[in-house]
Design a protein around this motif. Structure first.
Motif, PDB file in Angstrom:
ATOM      1  N   ALA B  44      42.818  50.545 -14.627  1.00 57.91           N
ATOM      2  CA  ALA B  44      43.736  51.598 -15.101  1.00 57.91           C
ATOM      3  C   ALA B  44      43.615  52.876 -14.275  1.00 57.91           C
ATOM      4  N   VAL B  45      42.394  53.209 -13.901  1.00 58.25           N
ATOM      5  CA  VAL B  45      42.196  54.458 -13.150  1.00 58.25           C
ATOM      6  C   VAL B  45      42.807  54.327 -11.751  1.00 58.25           C
ATOM      7  N   LEU B  47      45.174  52.420 -10.998  1.00 57.38           N
ATOM      8  CA  LEU B  47      46.627  52.378 -11.198  1.00 57.38           C
ATOM      9  C   LEU B  47      47.193  53.803 -11.250  1.00 57.38           C
ATOM     10  N   HIS B  48      46.461  54.679 -11.902  1.00 53.46           N
ATOM     11  CA  HIS B  48      46.865  56.088 -11.923  1.00 53.46           C
ATOM     12  C   HIS B  48      46.887  56.645 -10.493  1.00 53.46           C
ATOM     13  N   TYR B  49      45.861  56.332  -9.706  1.00 51.26           N
ATOM     14  CA  TYR B  49      45.815  56.821  -8.319  1.00 51.26           C
ATOM     15  C   TYR B  49      47.006  56.269  -7.519  1.00 51.26           C
TER      16      TYR B  49
END
Lengths: 276, 472
Positions: B44-45, B47-49
């Motif tokens: 998820a992290v 994906l944010h990047y």
């Protein structure tokens, strides 16, 4: 034809206000759920190391620095970008212009009645640069009760729709120019969607400004109501398109990306690792 | 030319390392499969990047390599990971392709360009803390692009060989490296005047000495032992280093190798049941031991991990060691992995202030510290380093290069580093310090080299050595 929600859908204005709004809202809700689901589905539980505990004071300072450091860095390293992008476009353009402009407040309150509070508490800002300027130039006393009814007092000289729109238009134009220049340099991070997003913003600002000025595009000395209605309709339609594409574009940062990103960074860098 | 005097298992590791190197070829199906595999593991992290960058390029001036060329700005480098992500994992990217900047490498030149970008990132984290959206571009460049290029064959031979040598635990079979270790241990024994407490069970402090520590700052290894001895604590150290510089695999993006090495290191340490593990290396070794290890193991290790700077502050506060305070004009350089990436910025400053009244901060320190430009494997990419390592291994330096193309890449990287390091050297110059204390072999090497290049007369010393010299 009278629509179920009132008005008629015979022109752009009515289409935007009575029909497309609901379509845009539906796309926005669907897109937001889609984007958030993607994130949730990729979430993995991992065992974290014991955090470095630096105390509550450090956590609060860390939170402030997480949000503030990039701004200070930008002022130092890219002052023009900061002025155009951060000040003109974001701090003046987005927050007061979109959410506080009197005309917008009335409009939003139509869809979401509690929004009236912004008007009732006088937090809203006036549209006209002329009446706003009279706040400090008029010999009539007390000026504030005559020309604008806000809590902002003399600040309305800046906090008025006309001036903020001009500044925001300058900001967007600068950002578009930067993109063109970066692309001319062969940089890869310039995306076609950047032009679309910024172009849409510019369209919304220009049509909004023109509509607010009741701009007579014909040589008629009287107001062309049909044309005003069309300009306003295009302005609203543009804003609704922006709402609809928000979950699929860079505008998502305002709804989610910015807040998630900074709070995650705070947790990771300041709370977990303990950077002070 | 293969050196015949090397033991067969070392030769085997070299051969295995070399088998991964391919600086010429391009296998489209392999590259596509690698992209699918790497992007399939995105969390998820990450994906944010990947998804939330607006392309404002506010991060660009933070990067030490941005001054070398605007194409090396973090947003620009990370964008290549986004190109692949859009093509591989988004519906619109698949449908509209180039219109949405969604594309994957399709020829050898693309891989050549990507490997260059990977080695213009030190993973220093400056882009991360200066991004208005908290996007860690280094995590995309080193976490997604590095594994892709390395596994597709664009991996410097020196790194491929040492990754294999560490994973297969044969580095101590290289006679010259064993000799270095033995010499340092002999000197340490002499300095302490007693036998070293090797592999003691249940010690309070386990001094983690890796071979790279002994090679690059023997004075710090001995210094750390003197500090522990002086403090009168119950301590131990490994009879033989558990790794060369664990995990080298992480630098080149070999996740499995990194996990294997870290698991072995942990298992070996846990057998001795120490309460604390003290790390000397303030480069990537520290954040891996302190923050990544629990993720690798799926549990927290049975010991606490401390950097030597943290231990010294603890001992000073407890009054277990005292320092002769001098007035040296000294400063502290925050290794990015120790500071921005792992939060240790206050401790070294506190200790150095106690050691010298002439201590001064660098103009850019702590979270804003300038990177030395040598991290992320870049420090190893110089002809001098290749020649030195070849000499130690007893092989011809041509064996540590796959050919002219890799040599050109190394020379270009060296040139880029010489520009990137200047910002750091200027910062040191402004501070007026004559001694730079730090704690990472790459930072030491990079700052020493940069100072020589730009005519700055300074001494670069590891923290443990500096403190040990001032023990009362």
């Amino acid at each position: 034809m009278v629509e179920p929600l009132g008005g008629s859908a015979g022109d752009i204005y009515s289409f935007a206000v009575y029909r497309f709004f609901w379509v845009a809202l539906a796309i926005f809700v669907f897109g937001s759920v889609y984007r958030l689901s993607k994130l949730v589905l990729r979430w993995r539980r991992v065992v974290k190391a014991e955090p470095r505990r630096r105390g509550a004071g450090a956590a609060i300072v860390g939170l402030i620095r997480t949000f503030l450091d990039p701004i200070i860095f930008s002022i130092k390293t890219k002052p023009y970008d900061f002025l155009a992008g951060m000040v003109a476009l974001h701090l003046l353009g987005v927050i007061p212009l979109i959410f506080l402009l009197a005309h917008h407040v009335v409009f939003f309150a139509y869809w979401f009645p509690p929004y009236r509070l912004i008007a009732e508490k006088g937090i809203w800002i006036p549209l006209s640069m002329t009446t706003s300027t009279l706040e400090i130039t008029s010999p009539i006393y007390p000026a504030s009760t005559h020309f604008t009814e806000t809590i902002w007092g003399p600040l309305v000289v800046i906090l008025n729709g006309d001036l903020l729109a001009l500044l925001a238009i300058l900001g967007v134009t600068f950002k578009l120019g930067v993109k063109v220049m970066e692309q001319a340099h062969g940089l890869q991070h310039v995306r076609w969607s950047d032009y679309f997003s910024l172009g849409l913003l510019l369209f919304i600002l220009v049509t909004g400004y023109a509509a607010a000025r009741h701009h007579p595009l014909t040589d008629s000395t009287t107001l062309d109501v049909a044309q005003y209605r069309t300009l306003l309709g295009l302005h609203i339609l543009g804003a609704e398109i922006l709402l609809a594409i928000t979950p699929f574009s860079k505008f998502w940062h305002f709804v989610f990306g910015y807040w998630y990103g900074k709070l995650h960074e705070w947790y990771d860098v300041r709370l977990q690792k303990g950077l002070v | 030319m293969m050196a015949t005097q090397l033991p067969p298992k070392v030769l085997e590791a070299i051969k295995e390392g070399l088998s991964k190197v391919d600086w010429e070829g391009f296998d489209k199906s392999k590259v596509d499969a690698l992209i699918a595999e790497i992007l399939g593991k995105v969390d998820a992290v990450q994906l944010h990047y990947l998804e939330n960058c607006v392309g404002c390029a506010a991060c660009a001036p933070a990067c030490p390599y941005y001054v070398v060329g605007e194409e090396y700005g973090p947003v620009e480098k990370a964008e290549h990971a986004r190109h692949m992500y859009r093509k591989e994992a988004t519906i619109l990217g698949k449908l509209l392709g180039p219109l949405l900047n969604a594309k994957k490498p399709s020829k050898a030149e693309h891989l050549d360009m990507l490997v260059e970008l990977v080695y213009r990132c030190t993973n220093c984290g400056a882009c991360y803390v200066n991004c208005p959206f908290g996007i860690d571009s280094g995590a995309l460049i080193k976490g997604l692009l590095a594994p892709l290029v390395s596994r597709a064959g664009r991996i410097p031979v020196l790194m491929a060989v040492f990754e294999a040598a560490e994973r297969k635990r044969v580095f101590m079979d290289i006679p010259a490296l064993r000799q270095i270790w033995q010499d340092v241990m002999a000197k340490a024994e002499q300095a302490l005047g007693k036998p070293l407490p090797y592999d003691k069970e249940g010690a309070d402090y386990y001094l983690m000495v890796n071979l790279a520590d002994a090679m690059f700052y023997p004075g710090a290894v001995i210094g750390a032992m003197r500090i522990l001895d002086k403090a009168g604590v119950n301590w131990t150290l490994p009879k033989e280093p558990l790794a060369f510089r664990p995990p080298i695999g992480a630098v080149v993006g070999f996740g499995d190798s990194a996990r294997e090495v870290m698991s072995f290191v942990n298992e070996s340490i846990e057998k001795l049941r120490p309460k604390n593990v003290v790390v000397l290396d303030g480069g990537f070794v520290y954040p891996w031991m302190r923050f990544q290890l629990p993720k690798v193991l799926g549990r927290r290790p049975s010991y606490k991990v401390l950097h030597i700077t943290e231990l010294v502050v603890q001992l000073l506060r407890e009054g277990r060691i005292k320092l002769r305070r001098t007035d040296d004009p000294v400063t502290w350089h925050d290794p990015c992995q120790l500071g921005r990436r792992a939060g240790v910025t206050k401790e070294p400053v506190e200790a150095l202030r106690a050691a010298s009244s002439g201590f001064r901060l660098l103009p850019h320190h702590g979270a804003e510290s300038y990177c030395c430009g040598g991290g992320g494997g870049i420090g190893c990419l110089s002809m001098q380093m290749i020649e030195m390592m070849a000499k130690l291994m007893g092989v011809d330096s041509s064996m540590l290069l796959s050919g002219e193309k890799e040599k050109e890449f190394i020379l270009k990287t060296q040139e880029a580093w010489s520009i990137a390091v200047k910002r750091k050297i200027d910062d040191v110059k402004k501070s007026g310090a004559k001694t730079v204390v730090t704690a990472c072999p790459v930072c030491m090497h990079s700052i020493e080299g940069g100072a020589k290049l730009y005519g700055l007369d300074i001494k670069v010393v590891h923290f443990a050595e500096y403190i040990a010299e001032r023990l009362e």
